[in-house]
Scaffold this motif. Structure first.
Motif, mmCIF file in Angstrom:
data_model
loop_
_atom_site.group_PDB
_atom_site.id
_atom_site.type_symbol
_atom_site.label_atom_id
_atom_site.label_comp_id
_atom_site.label_asym_id
_atom_site.label_seq_id
_atom_site.Cartn_x
_atom_site.Cartn_y
_atom_site.Cartn_z
ATOM 1 N N GLY A 1 1.125 -0.970 0.230
ATOM 2 C CA GLY A 1 0.547 0.064 -0.087
ATOM 3 C C GLY A 1 0.996 1.048 0.302
ATOM 4 O O GLY A 1 2.226 1.234 -0.559
ATOM 5 N N ASP A 5 -2.752 5.780 2.496
ATOM 6 C CA ASP A 5 -4.380 5.001 2.133
ATOM 7 C C ASP A 5 -3.770 3.322 2.499
ATOM 8 O O ASP A 5 -4.959 3.063 2.871
ATOM 9 C CB ASP A 5 -4.645 5.427 0.613
ATOM 10 C CG ASP A 5 -4.369 6.415 0.510
ATOM 11 O OD1 ASP A 5 -5.251 7.322 0.706
ATOM 12 O OD2 ASP A 5 -3.999 6.710 -0.692
ATOM 13 N N MET A 7 -5.377 -0.221 1.301
ATOM 14 C CA MET A 7 -6.777 0.300 0.529
ATOM 15 C C MET A 7 -7.593 -1.119 0.264
ATOM 16 O O MET A 7 -7.833 -1.144 -1.401
ATOM 17 C CB MET A 7 -6.449 1.313 -0.899
ATOM 18 C CG MET A 7 -5.434 2.258 -0.432
ATOM 19 S SD MET A 7 -4.541 2.959 -2.210
ATOM 20 C CE MET A 7 -3.143 1.759 -2.390
ATOM 21 N N GLU A 59 -10.491 -1.709 0.923
ATOM 22 C CA GLU A 59 -12.358 -1.381 0.327
ATOM 23 C C GLU A 59 -11.856 -0.802 -0.629
ATOM 24 O O GLU A 59 -12.869 -0.938 -1.653
ATOM 25 C CB GLU A 59 -13.067 -0.164 0.834
ATOM 26 C CG GLU A 59 -12.685 -1.333 2.805
ATOM 27 C CD GLU A 59 -13.766 -0.788 3.167
ATOM 28 O OE1 GLU A 59 -14.626 0.611 3.043
ATOM 29 O OE2 GLU A 59 -13.841 -0.642 4.657
ATOM 30 N N SER A 60 -10.217 -0.962 -1.666
ATOM 31 C CA SER A 60 -10.553 -0.049 -2.768
ATOM 32 C C SER A 60 -11.349 -1.118 -4.123
ATOM 33 O O SER A 60 -9.940 -2.202 -3.821
ATOM 34 C CB SER A 60 -9.431 1.087 -2.937
ATOM 35 O OG SER A 60 -9.277 1.685 -2.287
ATOM 36 N N THR A 67 -12.767 -5.816 -4.822
ATOM 37 C CA THR A 67 -11.991 -5.040 -4.570
ATOM 38 C C THR A 67 -10.514 -6.042 -4.021
ATOM 39 O O THR A 67 -10.767 -7.025 -3.856
ATOM 40 C CB THR A 67 -11.928 -4.433 -2.817
ATOM 41 O OG1 THR A 67 -12.318 -5.589 -2.121
ATOM 42 C CG2 THR A 67 -13.820 -3.648 -3.930
ATOM 43 N N ARG A 68 -9.363 -5.018 -2.869
ATOM 44 C CA ARG A 68 -8.174 -5.237 -2.927
ATOM 45 C C ARG A 68 -8.047 -6.284 -2.100
ATOM 46 O O ARG A 68 -7.730 -7.627 -1.943
ATOM 47 C CB ARG A 68 -7.188 -4.404 -2.136
ATOM 48 C CG ARG A 68 -6.880 -3.496 -3.711
ATOM 49 C CD ARG A 68 -5.981 -1.901 -3.733
ATOM 50 N NE ARG A 68 -4.704 -2.059 -2.560
ATOM 51 C CZ ARG A 68 -3.253 -2.321 -2.781
ATOM 52 N NH1 ARG A 68 -3.592 -2.476 -4.610
ATOM 53 N NH2 ARG A 68 -2.735 -2.220 -2.076
#
Length: 205
Positions: A45, A49, A52, A54-55, A168-169
């Motif tokens: 990451g 952030d 991440m 939830e990205s 998501t990731r």
């Protein structure tokens, strides 16, 4: 009288609906999977952030993560060659990784001319990628067989996504842990053992 009682009941129900706390559904926590991948240098990451989780995962991010999975990040970063994809800048950080992944037969473009740079990754696309990693190249070409194999091999355990939904990731972290713990096609060895990851932090469990 009956109307008055009915109205009273209606008012009570309405009040209960107003004052009752909203039902909240707990999201699946993928942090332990992600942290394990982070310790092994597979998922990274940034200070601002974090991981991440939830990205949504982007296609160019996926190829870098796969290179780390193979422990070939340095090699992939130095790859050079001609890419036919019009949406990939040859000077981009991701260009050599994309070339590496395509050359290895793990990732394909969305078309002959388009890689899908900056596009979100669907679960269906991840299914095909992880099957290719596990040696199921031919099977990954059949949509129905792909989904059946992913389920039967336990690769989607802990994931609740439709094939067209974006991953998501965090969800990818769970899928990769499942994949590493799965035997490669034609072998009795798990993928983590074939990739010689068993001595990395936690992956020998």
């Amino acid at each position: 009288m009956k109307k008055s009682i009915a109205f009273l009941i209606f008012c009570i129900i309405l009040m209960l609906l107003i004052i009752s706390p909203k039902i909240s559904y707990a999201k699946t926590d993928f942090s332990s999977d992600a942290k394990l991948l982070e310790k092994n240098g597979i998922l990274k990451g940034n200070p601002k952030d974090g991981l991440m989780l939830e990205s949504n995962l982007l296609r160019q991010e996926l190829v870098v993560i796969i290179a780390r999975l193979y422990n070939e990040e340095d090699r992939a970063a130095k790859m050079s060659g001609s890419l036919e994809f019009e949406d990939v800048d040859s000077n981009s950080y991701y260009a050599p990784f994309i070339f590496w992944a395509v050359d290895k037969g793990i990732v394909q473009g969305k078309s002959e001319k388009q890689f899908g740079f900056d596009d979100k990754v669907t679960f269906e696309q991840i299914e095909k990628v992880i099957l290719r990693i596990l040696g199921y190249e031919e099977e990954s070409k059949d949509k129905d067989l792909t989904n059946t194999l992913v389920i039967s091999l336990g690769l989607s355990d802990g994931i609740d996504l439709g094939e067209k939904e974006y991953i998501t990731r965090g969800e990818l972290s769970r899928v990769l842990i499942n994949t590493l713990s799965t035997e490669k096609k034609g072998s009795t060895l798990k993928l983590k053992d074939i990739l010689i990851l068993d001595n990395r932090v936690g992956l020998n469990k």
